[in-house]
Design an enzyme around this catalytic site. Sequence first.
Site, short mmCIF file in Angstrom:
data_model
loop_
_atom_site.label_atom_id
_atom_site.label_comp_id
_atom_site.label_asym_id
_atom_site.label_seq_id
_atom_site.Cartn_x
_atom_site.Cartn_y
_atom_site.Cartn_z
N GLY A 81 5.45 8.84 6.98
CA GLY A 81 4.29 9.10 6.13
C GLY A 81 4.66 9.12 4.67
O GLY A 81 5.58 8.42 4.22
N ASN B 52 3.61 8.60 18.43
CA ASN B 52 2.31 9.04 17.92
C ASN B 52 1.50 9.78 18.98
O ASN B 52 0.78 10.74 18.67
CB ASN B 52 1.51 7.83 17.42
CG ASN B 52 1.95 7.40 16.04
OD1 ASN B 52 3.14 7.46 15.74
ND2 ASN B 52 1.02 6.95 15.21
N ASP C 289 1.15 -8.60 -2.28
CA ASP C 289 -0.04 -7.92 -1.76
C ASP C 289 -1.22 -8.78 -2.15
O ASP C 289 -1.21 -9.41 -3.21
CB ASP C 289 -0.13 -6.52 -2.38
CG ASP C 289 -1.16 -5.64 -1.69
OD1 ASP C 289 -0.77 -4.72 -0.96
OD2 ASP C 289 -2.38 -5.89 -1.89
N ASN D 256 1.62 -0.78 12.39
CA ASN D 256 1.34 -0.06 13.63
C ASN D 256 0.73 -0.97 14.68
O ASN D 256 -0.25 -0.62 15.34
CB ASN D 256 0.40 1.12 13.33
CG ASN D 256 1.16 2.31 12.77
OD1 ASN D 256 2.28 2.58 13.18
ND2 ASN D 256 0.53 3.03 11.86
N SER E 216 8.09 5.83 11.11
CA SER E 216 7.48 7.15 10.96
C SER E 216 7.98 7.77 9.67
O SER E 216 9.07 7.46 9.20
CB SER E 216 7.85 8.05 12.14
OG SER E 216 7.22 9.32 12.03
N GLY F 56 0.83 -1.21 0.00
CA GLY F 56 0.00 0.00 0.00
C GLY F 56 0.86 1.25 0.00
O GLY F 56 2.03 1.24 -0.41
N LYS G 81 7.25 3.72 19.02
CA LYS G 81 6.45 4.35 17.97
C LYS G 81 5.10 4.82 18.50
O LYS G 81 4.59 5.88 18.12
CB LYS G 81 6.24 3.36 16.81
CG LYS G 81 5.33 3.86 15.69
CD LYS G 81 5.83 5.16 15.08
CE LYS G 81 5.18 5.51 13.77
NZ LYS G 81 3.77 5.26 13.61
N GLU H 46 2.71 13.15 18.97
CA GLU H 46 2.19 13.78 17.75
C GLU H 46 0.77 14.32 17.97
O GLU H 46 0.46 15.43 17.55
CB GLU H 46 2.21 12.70 16.66
CG GLU H 46 1.76 13.10 15.30
CD GLU H 46 1.67 11.85 14.40
OE1 GLU H 46 2.68 11.12 14.28
OE2 GLU H 46 0.58 11.58 13.85
N TYR H 47 -0.06 13.53 18.63
CA TYR H 47 -1.42 14.00 18.94
C TYR H 47 -1.35 15.31 19.75
O TYR H 47 -2.07 16.26 19.47
CB TYR H 47 -2.17 12.96 19.78
CG TYR H 47 -2.82 11.84 19.03
CD1 TYR H 47 -2.10 11.06 18.12
CD2 TYR H 47 -4.15 11.51 19.22
CE1 TYR H 47 -2.69 10.00 17.45
CE2 TYR H 47 -4.75 10.45 18.55
CZ TYR H 47 -4.01 9.70 17.67
OH TYR H 47 -4.61 8.65 17.02
#
Lengths: 301, 301, 301, 301
Positions: free
Chosen positions: C115, C169, C30, C87, C113, C9, C165, C172-173
Amino acid sequence: MDIGIIGLGKMGGNMAERLRRAGHTVVGFDRSPDSARDVDSLEALVERLPAPRLVWVMVPAGGPTQETVKQLGGLLSEGDVVIDGGNSRYTDDLVHSEMLAPKGIGYLDAGVSGGVWGLQNGYALMVGGSAEDVAKAQPIFDALKPEGDSGFVHAGPVGAGHFAKMVHNGIEYGMMQAYAEGYELLSASPVVEDVPGVIKSWTQGTVIRSWLLDLLVLALEQDPELADITGYVDDSGEGRWTVEEAINHRVPAPVISAALFARFVSRQEDSPAMKAVAALRNQFGGHAVHAVAKGEAEAPA
Amino acid sequence: MDIGIIGLGKMGGNMAERLRRAGHTVVGFDRSPDSARDVDSLEALVERLPAPRLVWVMVPAGGPTQETVKQLGGLLSEGDVVIDGGNSRYTDDLVHSEMLAPKGIGYLDAGVSGGVWGLQNGYALMVGGSAEDVAKAQPIFDALKPEGDSGFVHAGPVGAGHFAKMVHNGIEYGMMQAYAEGYELLSASPVVEDVPGVIKSWTQGTVIRSWLLDLLVLALEQDPELADITGYVDDSGEGRWTVEEAINHRVPAPVISAALFARFVSRQEDSPAMKAVAALRNQFGGHAVHAVAKGEAEAPA
Amino acid sequence: MDIGIIGLGKMGGNMAERLRRAGHTVVGFDRSPDSARDVDSLEALVERLPAPRLVWVMVPAGGPTQETVKQLGGLLSEGDVVIDGGNSRYTDDLVHSEMLAPKGIGYLDAGVSGGVWGLQNGYALMVGGSAEDVAKAQPIFDALKPEGDSGFVHAGPVGAGHFAKMVHNGIEYGMMQAYAEGYELLSASPVVEDVPGVIKSWTQGTVIRSWLLDLLVLALEQDPELADITGYVDDSGEGRWTVEEAINHRVPAPVISAALFARFVSRQEDSPAMKAVAALRNQFGGHAVHAVAKGEAEAPA
Amino acid sequence: MDIGIIGLGKMGGNMAERLRRAGHTVVGFDRSPDSARDVDSLEALVERLPAPRLVWVMVPAGGPTQETVKQLGGLLSEGDVVIDGGNSRYTDDLVHSEMLAPKGIGYLDAGVSGGVWGLQNGYALMVGGSAEDVAKAQPIFDALKPEGDSGFVHAGPVGAGHFAKMVHNGIEYGMMQAYAEGYELLSASPVVEDVPGVIKSWTQGTVIRSWLLDLLVLALEQDPELADITGYVDDSGEGRWTVEEAINHRVPAPVISAALFARFVSRQEDSPAMKAVAALRNQFGGHAVHAVAKGEAEAPA
């Protein structure tokens, strides 16, 4: 009717007493020989009860409750009912219920509120389980609950009682913290001269009157500046579970979580997080940090 | 005794009625000709009262109260006392008191709680001012307050009454939000089948029983799923002031501020802050954003 | 070296590309026939890799990852290593590791990390597992990570990578919400006339400069008032886990939890909690509620 | 060009130096004779500057700044411009501007970020005032700001600069707390063995990379467990003002307020609020409280 009670501590002992005052026959067991136990083993307790048996488990949540329910599964028979009246997480109830079901043993979870005042005022009961099992234990619930038309609810299937009790405790965390913040703000303001008086005045006619507020008045009568105690607050598990369930169900819980975190903070000698903030401020702004050794501000290197 | 009341709305009107039932003589004024006013001007009100006069101001906080107190300063005489029973910020009281002092006119600030139930149950009163002025108005306070030994406090000098009431309201915000979070969590859980029943069960014997809880039971009896109202909540000022005073006094107020912010959020059509978070997630992760036009998720460009 | 990648993906596909650019041989699988897969089954993927094999799993956390790791357990041999780069919750890693260990198959968890920018800039990698397994995969990590001496860490034993990780995150929030609150406040103030300009000015020389801030500038260049998107924000699981782990470890997490709850609120059509608060205010104060049907304030019955 | 700088502390002194390096002529004044001041009075400073004069005020916010601006109002002439580069509340700017306007003296407010690193990297500048006054000072701003096309903004009319800086600092509070909570959670978890390594790994390729994160890495290199400092954190005013302005504008600010309150808590020896919670738990549940004298749990009376 007859009932066995396992666990004769502060809660279980008082509940046994309230049931006896109501005319029920209680067989009490506690693992401690120093307790007011009637029998000295689970086996003896089960033998003393006429079938179908009703056994109320009132021991610490987690391991002790799990072990007790498991043992009862080996001792009880079809038609008997186990009631877990402790502060178990509701997910434990599903496990217990499934463990007992194949043997035809019923299971109820009962959230109990009332604390040390329950003996006198009655205990509020939130119960989960089948209607059939609830009916078997109803005389016991009626004797334990306060007078009046409230104080008891059959909340839903197995787990619903402890879930409701968990939420009750979460609300309790939030309410106590709300009062506590108000108390601190009153105490911090020079304009209010009679803090205990203000709080006592709130106990009649106001929007925020409550039993907790009455207890705060009592506490301040004994120690008007709360000078004799420290702000160290334990948490029993149900506040943590409430926030976790809120997260599971995507329910915002800013107030209950703030109350929970305030308790975590209250138990820290020093905060690693605030050390990190202090370190950062020192790095970018040359702001003084408080050295551990001296306990006072010093200029950064 | 005789008292003038300015402002005959929901609160002032009921307070006048409660005072009359207690045998006091009330001269009421309201700027609206459609009110049950006894006189049609402040001047007339002052003339109708025997000296030393007692005048209770019960109009909206801020401008209306400030203007009324100023006008009274021009009409009253030495030995008279003005009582501000509205929801003024306590800092206004210091201004009012200093304005009236040179003329020998006394000033009291009275925080009043009780809402629409006060006529029947009495109003809790938190009063700030000098002991001398409080003594002059004591018969009025005694008639307004609930029966029993609580419901009234002389909290300190001028300002203390409104400060105490402000804190009362801040606590109220926190308590309501705690109940509300608990209600939402119960509603979100599939295991609890009787949410109104659980909440009603809490009204006796529990740690969280309170008048607010009783009211929640009433609300759920009228509308068991609260289907007829929206989650839009105003705030009256005292919650905001509580957080501001907490900041002024360096008092942590996470619960009360969370309750206040939840009200702000409840009134937003959409949240600019959450738009920014959505935009950021789209930027770094290619996470879909919800387009305004379609109201549904779409892949980023 | 050779590596198999399962899941092609947005993330897996770009990582395969970055590895190929670095000279590695990637066999991609996949489940979608429309993907750029090299083989059409796990079996084929395993066959194409020389032993000892390295297989990177990059499919959705939870069920898909668990199922994939289980299948790999049946296909791989002693000395092979599975890397979960998704994740996953770190508790899953302990299960996976124990499942594979009896067969001598190694296991690493890699928090990733970066993106959509990772293909170009490299992916930050936080890895948990044994030093031996990490050494086997090091050339892959070196190719994926950004240039420079950061961007990779062997954080500890199995689970440490995903734990790190997860915390990343959670931070990050909190950071995004901090920026978002600031953005909303700037937008709400009439005195600041150039909100995008202010935010852009912060990207150099300030204490709060960051990559996220750069992205906010980009977003505001595309849509200066964020008019085209709604404030609806999903959450991926790691924010929830962070708060749950904070609770497990008794770590106060007011900022991260506030950011998480703001996302929950952003997705609600209406708030049951705020309905309850509105209902309470109506009960005690006769405050108007907003009726659902009319969407406007009306007097209480 | 020529400029006067009042206040030669950590910030003002470095800014003077950066301006001189850029070729500007700086006349510095500080009330301390031990400073590197060029003149020993405001009068002398004004005399040394050619008209139209530019004077940068860099003294503590509040009283000192207000007094300095007032004095400058008596010394300067039409066409001169005063710049307040301190951390004043934006509401002060409106007062200062109106004070100087009748004499034709311009006024600019400049929010300055950069800390002790500004001398080297430049200072980010957020400026409020008229376009005319900004133009007069532009060469100074250009010399102070970092290189590149960011780091300076004319945010709006008088007050906009300090408002923007205030919001900047509020965001800073939230970001630092987010990192701090993450740091504490990493430290609390037994599975993560290399906490400084994890944090350093985040500085490249991650979503949360930032200058603050770089500084946290530096701090942990100097003291890997932050063992030498305590978690005592001051706040400078701008965090408080941010929350107050959020309340003024009805902007929810849960993250920034949580960060602010965490600082308040960090400075308390003991928490009156948590004393109240402990007292309540003792009242209803007989939970042990921690006595002040003994510092350990004891059974309630």
